[in-house]
Scaffold this motif. Sequence first.
Motif, PDB file in Angstrom:
ATOM      1  N   THR A 127       0.830  -1.205   0.000  1.00  0.00           N
ATOM      2  CA  THR A 127       0.000   0.000   0.000  1.00  0.00           C
ATOM      3  C   THR A 127       0.865   1.256   0.000  1.00  0.00           C
TER       4      THR A 127
ATOM      5  N   VAL B 297       0.923   3.028  -3.288  1.00  0.00           N
ATOM      6  CA  VAL B 297      -0.353   3.694  -3.569  1.00  0.00           C
ATOM      7  C   VAL B 297      -0.328   5.106  -2.990  1.00  0.00           C
TER       8      VAL B 297
ATOM      9  N   ALA C 156       2.218   7.316  -4.803  1.00  0.00           N
ATOM     10  CA  ALA C 156       1.704   7.726  -6.114  1.00  0.00           C
ATOM     11  C   ALA C 156       0.697   8.864  -5.979  1.00  0.00           C
ATOM     12  N   LYS C 157      -0.152   8.789  -4.954  1.00  0.00           N
ATOM     13  CA  LYS C 157      -1.136   9.865  -4.737  1.00  0.00           C
ATOM     14  C   LYS C 157      -0.438  11.190  -4.466  1.00  0.00           C
TER      15      LYS C 157
END
Lengths: 413, 413
Positions: free
Chosen positions: B20, B23, B26-27
């Motif tokens: 995670t 994730v 990347a955000k």
Amino acid sequence: MKATIITIGDEILIGQIVDTNSVSIAKHLNAAGIVVREKLSIGDDRAQIVEAVERALSASEVTVVTGGLGPTKDDITKKTLAEMFRSEMRCNQRVSDHVERMLAERGIEFNELNRSQAMVPACCTVLFNAHGTAPGMWFERDGHVVVSLPGVPFEMEHLMEDEVMPRLKAHFALRQIVHRTMITAGLPESMLAKRIEAWENALPPYLKLAYLPNPGAVRLRLSAYEVEGESVAREIDRQFEALRKIIPHNIIGFETATMQELVHKILTERGLTLATAESCTGGVIASRFTAMPGASAYFRCGVVSYSNESKVNLLGVNPADIARYGAVSEQVARQMAEGARRTAGADYGVATTGIAGPAGGSAEKPVGTVWIAVSSPERTVVLLKQCGTDRGQIIDRASAFAISLLRDCLNGK
Amino acid sequence: MKATIITIGDEILIGQIVDTNSVSIAKHLNAAGIVVREKLSIGDDRAQIVEAVERALSASEVTVVTGGLGPTKDDITKKTLAEMFRSEMRCNQRVSDHVERMLAERGIEFNELNRSQAMVPACCTVLFNAHGTAPGMWFERDGHVVVSLPGVPFEMEHLMEDEVMPRLKAHFALRQIVHRTMITAGLPESMLAKRIEAWENALPPYLKLAYLPNPGAVRLRLSAYEVEGESVAREIDRQFEALRKIIPHNIIGFETATMQELVHKILTERGLTLATAESCTGGVIASRFTAMPGASAYFRCGVVSYSNESKVNLLGVNPADIARYGAVSEQVARQMAEGARRTAGADYGVATTGIAGPAGGSAEKPVGTVWIAVSSPERTVVLLKQCGTDRGQIIDRASAFAISLLRDCLNGK
């Protein structure tokens, strides 16, 4: 035998989804003795797909690709692979019939978008997808294999299990990979490492030890790659037995063992029953137990007593105590646990009351303050825990503390 | 401006954990206008780390690496980066003091393993990790940046937010990336695509449309990369407004909108209250509502009535009806919803009773059979749903159906 996993989709690169497909694919490959050397996520971009698949093809014998097989314009994996393997597109009648029948059952019209799902590169072997409209594809070049699967987790999972793994096992002569993980609790990583240092240093060189810290637990994994599985598995068991003698009180179990599973096992074996009374954890403790098959044998009932009225009416909490000490207090937690036991006629009652935030905190009782209580036939134990600052984290930690306290009480601690 | 994310750890490649971290990274990068071109996961292996970081350094301006910074022997990222950047290791006094103080507070002894956490390559800028013992590191070569962060999600998250993003924004002149996602329900992907075909074909070329199907929902994302953000965001809003006119009844909301958020909003705005009575869903419906800040304004209480006694005693279900129709029946579901409403003094009551399996199924009532009821001031609606075959899936789907039925009742459907 080496493998590369490639997941395709802009949604992965922008952080819109968590990639669980590669987790499942890695598990399947490992279980068959295939070492995943790299996982790669790229966008729905022709040049990137070609570059990644070409690089994977030369670095590993097996390449598994997921995603980009949908019927809409943003999905280009199939077209790109067809170009890469210089293959014409051809209609597969079995897939076409299946898609038409599947859509008819669900009352969805069969349009040219769905029809395109049955077009596949002539050079590939079609992997029939019984659960969806996009077929899997198996390509070969110089003995190396590229498999393309749909990104829908459920469909991908069935194709890996039913189509890809049997074919890989038939195609390659595979050795074995052994992983075994022991779950420890109560010792932080650095203290655990010092405590088991002599044991770690004496491990045979083909066993690789990894420390995986979690909040409240450290997982110890022993791995051996491309070995004769059975004798290595026995050696790992021997090593973990030796470890058990060094840290006997810190071992929860193996692999994905959790505290609620331990409690589930104790309650089931002893024929004891449980009831929950949750305020700030809002049903999470109940749901952790009831998620396990067989919970109905011991789980009597749970009350999510958010309002003060429900604490009074359903659990028998004294309203004067709520007024005097507040709903988040030792007294209320105690009465909730005892009330849950009594109301449900259960042997054990577990309760939480706290401030999950973001609002509702004060100087005296800041956000994260949680009272946890366990009531048993002998006595009621109440603990105060500071569970952090984030609502989700507070709910999670308070639930974990409560289940851990329940285990201690069951063990007479 | 391009970025590569590299996550390091054998546990990722064998499928032991879900990644995670990438994730979240990347955000953060997307929000600042940095395009993630590739995400890569590799093992704790010197040669692989060097190859991956070198390749990332030449392909993108920003490389973010996580994992492999723990105090134990299996963690080699720091050592490998020091060698790659040809740098000596040096003790950072601020980190050393912080680690010593942090461990003292938690009652953990300060040994040479912890002490090694303060050793960092001399050439890097230390990114102070207030929440853990492993500092982050910032390296530069020819204007390109490599950042190394610990793999503990909570620590990584704070370092990204407090240290990495401000430095990246200062170091590079960044343009903007705009993503906006509309959540639709009730139309399968291929039918939705046909319905909105003319709208899709008329989109301006710099807007990229993606279809992201979920069970029961299809997300439509419009993305624009490295643009002038404000005018593009306005254009996306205009496009979605046009779309709303084409499929007015299929739009749930934007971004991560969920059905329970819709219901939360309706209940809050109208000052209505809710109570739940769950059997097979075991507290999941209650926990979905209580996970949302502000739920205490409307959520009165929930009962997880696993035992028949609790259905009778807490919810007032008629024991003769349980004996006659069974606990999994229309009659019991109806009485549970009505009982929850009455007991809690709530405006709405929602109830589930079903067979979550794996045991307990019969020919007449197979595993997956779930009765769902919603009781309102006007009437009680009861529905029978077949929710699949897997325990987790059944609990999940039954909860979703119940919340969806509640929304329909609130909307007078």
